[in-house]
Design a protein around this motif. Structure first.
Motif, mmCIF file in Angstrom:
data_model
loop_
_atom_site.group_PDB
_atom_site.id
_atom_site.type_symbol
_atom_site.label_atom_id
_atom_site.label_comp_id
_atom_site.label_asym_id
_atom_site.label_seq_id
_atom_site.Cartn_x
_atom_site.Cartn_y
_atom_site.Cartn_z
ATOM 1 N N UNK A 283 -17.186 43.119 43.716
ATOM 2 C CA UNK A 283 -16.284 44.114 43.047
ATOM 3 C C UNK A 283 -14.976 43.780 42.912
ATOM 4 N N UNK A 284 -15.301 44.460 44.759
ATOM 5 C CA UNK A 284 -14.410 45.337 45.463
ATOM 6 C C UNK A 284 -13.772 44.111 46.673
ATOM 7 N N UNK A 285 -14.225 43.385 47.195
ATOM 8 C CA UNK A 285 -14.104 42.697 48.046
ATOM 9 C C UNK A 285 -13.084 42.136 47.904
ATOM 10 N N UNK B 231 -21.779 39.949 39.042
ATOM 11 C CA UNK B 231 -21.033 39.612 39.347
ATOM 12 C C UNK B 231 -20.523 40.730 38.076
ATOM 13 N N UNK B 232 -18.990 41.194 38.726
ATOM 14 C CA UNK B 232 -18.377 42.450 38.535
ATOM 15 C C UNK B 232 -17.086 41.959 37.184
ATOM 16 N N UNK B 233 -16.607 42.467 36.670
ATOM 17 C CA UNK B 233 -15.493 42.152 35.953
ATOM 18 C C UNK B 233 -14.448 41.732 37.125
ATOM 19 N N UNK B 234 -14.427 42.520 38.090
ATOM 20 C CA UNK B 234 -12.457 41.604 37.722
ATOM 21 C C UNK B 234 -13.510 40.915 39.442
ATOM 22 N N UNK B 235 -14.715 40.025 39.176
ATOM 23 C CA UNK B 235 -15.016 38.624 39.723
ATOM 24 C C UNK B 235 -14.900 37.633 38.817
ATOM 25 N N UNK C 135 -25.996 47.155 43.452
ATOM 26 C CA UNK C 135 -25.979 48.465 43.485
ATOM 27 C C UNK C 135 -26.031 49.044 45.224
ATOM 28 N N UNK C 136 -26.561 48.254 46.079
ATOM 29 C CA UNK C 136 -26.371 49.353 47.871
ATOM 30 C C UNK C 136 -25.407 48.880 48.876
ATOM 31 N N UNK C 137 -25.163 47.539 48.646
ATOM 32 C CA UNK C 137 -24.072 47.770 49.710
ATOM 33 C C UNK C 137 -22.873 47.917 49.660
ATOM 34 N N UNK C 138 -22.469 48.788 50.900
ATOM 35 C CA UNK C 138 -20.827 49.274 50.699
ATOM 36 C C UNK C 138 -20.262 49.018 51.977
ATOM 37 N N UNK C 139 -18.108 48.774 51.625
ATOM 38 C CA UNK C 139 -18.354 48.468 52.552
ATOM 39 C C UNK C 139 -18.473 49.999 53.644
ATOM 40 N N UNK C 140 -17.767 50.152 55.093
ATOM 41 C CA UNK C 140 -17.629 51.473 55.297
ATOM 42 C C UNK C 140 -16.933 51.476 56.394
ATOM 43 N N UNK C 141 -16.310 51.247 57.562
ATOM 44 C CA UNK C 141 -15.592 51.062 59.077
ATOM 45 C C UNK C 141 -14.237 50.392 58.532
ATOM 46 N N UNK C 142 -12.923 50.510 57.935
ATOM 47 C CA UNK C 142 -12.099 49.168 58.523
ATOM 48 C C UNK C 142 -11.928 48.671 59.841
ATOM 49 N N UNK C 143 -11.411 47.793 60.190
ATOM 50 C CA UNK C 143 -11.412 47.421 61.439
ATOM 51 C C UNK C 143 -9.839 47.466 61.755
ATOM 52 N N UNK C 144 -9.315 47.802 62.680
ATOM 53 C CA UNK C 144 -7.660 47.870 63.446
ATOM 54 C C UNK C 144 -7.260 46.358 63.075
ATOM 55 N N UNK D 207 -9.201 53.699 44.219
ATOM 56 C CA UNK D 207 -9.775 54.377 43.575
ATOM 57 C C UNK D 207 -11.328 54.591 44.163
ATOM 58 N N UNK D 208 -12.041 55.861 44.268
ATOM 59 C CA UNK D 208 -13.286 56.415 44.558
ATOM 60 C C UNK D 208 -14.600 55.175 44.997
ATOM 61 N N UNK D 209 -14.643 54.136 43.805
ATOM 62 C CA UNK D 209 -16.017 53.526 44.120
ATOM 63 C C UNK D 209 -15.388 51.884 44.793
ATOM 64 N N UNK D 210 -14.279 52.170 45.499
ATOM 65 C CA UNK D 210 -13.670 51.229 46.125
ATOM 66 C C UNK D 210 -14.720 50.178 47.340
ATOM 67 N N UNK D 211 -15.511 51.060 47.415
ATOM 68 C CA UNK D 211 -16.419 51.083 48.701
ATOM 69 C C UNK D 211 -17.623 50.224 48.830
ATOM 70 N N UNK D 212 -17.581 50.264 46.876
ATOM 71 C CA UNK D 212 -18.793 48.902 46.735
ATOM 72 C C UNK D 212 -18.308 47.657 46.882
#
Length: 389
Positions: A127-129, A199-203, A81-90, A119-124
């Protein structure tokens, strides 16, 4: 269910007591010197290791949490419900090796670009790992033959797979940074067939044995195609959750074509729609009397053949028999000097004898490991507390 991200191992000063990440679940695996396309990843920006799959000469498929920071994860626990990705490494501070060890003397290739999911939800997180690291130079095929991702055929519950990673072997994190492999694993559920809360539909959910240090590593089917990207799991190295390769097929193909343009080579055929089943690339024409005398288990009019489609066309000298769905030899052209002839103007219609394909030879067992302290410490003196990367 509390889920623990099975991410890049870090040089932790001490192992927290509340992780519940037992490593003995991987005791049935062993060292793997042969799967060189399963690469070790060292992220110099955060001092951590992960695993990835080389799917083209300069393309590594891995987990996004191996290349990005996260927010709203607590003590290593992932909440969908809450864990998000933030800054991407170099990208230039991320390195991969095809060697069986992530060590000081290993040969490394540097990163050039990181491609994230659209996609706008890709930072969740859930399902987006997944992420793709494009390298700044090509890894020669003589060093590692790229793996093929299964982008064209969905998974089924109960299907057998095996997994590879660079994790550790016990609670003391010994053996980290060595490639290990484990087989005889089976898919528990896929996409919408899994509990939607975790578990999301892409997992999809696998068998057992995934721990820290194996993140980003592949699960592979018995045709050695990549079917999953290690994301996270429950305490005790159970309930492993993988990113679904088939669920992000178009993104993987598009990113690989982009990398091919950057690298100046022709994109692999699977990236442009060619079937990933190796039977469509099998050699044909060898003499046979029975189907089992052919690698494809298909014998047509005394020669080995293979299936064909509009995309997977037959080679020169053959045409795709629409009725059979297999390659058939074209009739021999008539001789220039016909003479009297024998009156046989028509090629025989032929019939195809086919047996079900047997399972390929099973790979050797593999070990899925946990936090890789020793290997990271040998690469970087800075010790950090980062269980997820």
């Amino acid at each position: 269910m509390g889920l623990v991200a099975t991410a890049c191992s870090s040089a932790l000063e001490e192992l927290p007591d509340d992780t519940g990440e037992a490593r003995d679940a991987i005791q049935d695996g062993y060292l793997d010197d042969g799967d060189r396309a399963v690469v070790g990843i060292y992220n110099d920006e955060i001092g951590a290791i992960c695993t990835g799959s080389l799917i083209a000469p300069n393309v590594v498929l891995t987990a996004r949490h191996c290349v990005s920071d996260m927010a709203n994860e607590r003590d290593g626990q992932i909440t969908c419900r809450s864990t998000k990705f933030t800054d991407t490494h170099l990208a230039r501070r991320i390195f991969v090796t095809t060697d069986a060890e992530i060590g000081r003397s290993s040969r490394y290739y540097g990163g050039r670009e990181i491609v994230l999911l659209p996609g706008t939800e890709a930072d969740s997180f859930c399902g987006n790992d997944q992420a793709i690291l494009i390298l700044d130079e090509l890894i020669p095929e003589s060093e590692a033959v790229p793996l093929v991702p299964r982008v064209d055929v969905p998974l089924e519950r109960g299907e057998e797979y095996y997994a590879v990673g660079f994790g550790a072997t016990n609670d003391l994190s010994t053996g980290a940074g060595l490639r290990r492999r484990r087989d005889n694993l089976f898919i528990d559920c896929v996409a919408d067939g899994c509990p939607a809360s975790v578990v999301k539909p892409t997992e999809w959910v696998g068998d057992t044995g995934i721990c820290e240090g194996d993140s980003g590593g592949p699960s592979l089917d018995l045709m050695h195609r990549v079917i999953g990207v290690t994301s996270r799991g429950a305490e005790g190295c159970e309930y492993p959750i993988y990113g679904y390769v088939y669920g992000w097929a178009e993104w993987i193909k598009e990113a690989t074509q982009h990398a091919a343009d950057l690298g100046g080579y022709t994109a692999p055929r699977w990236a442009t729609g060619f079937p990933t089943d190796p039977i469509y690339s099998a050699e044909l024409g060898g003499a046979c009397e029975q189907p089992d005398q052919c690698s494809t288990n298909a014998c047509l009019d005394g020669y080995c053949t293979r299936p064909c489609t509009e995309i997977a066309a037959c080679p020169s000298g053959y045409s795709c028999n629409d009725e059979l769905g297999f390659c058939a030899k074209l009739p021999e052209p008539p001789p220039e000097d016909d003479g009297e002839g024998d009156g046989e103007d028509e090629a025989p219609a032929g019939s195809c004898s086919i047996q079900p394909r047997p399972d390929p030879t099973k790979p050797v067992p593999w070990l899925l490991g946990a936090a890789g302290l020793g290997a990271v410490a040998s690469l970087r003196r800075r010790r950090s507390r980062d269980r997820l990367g």
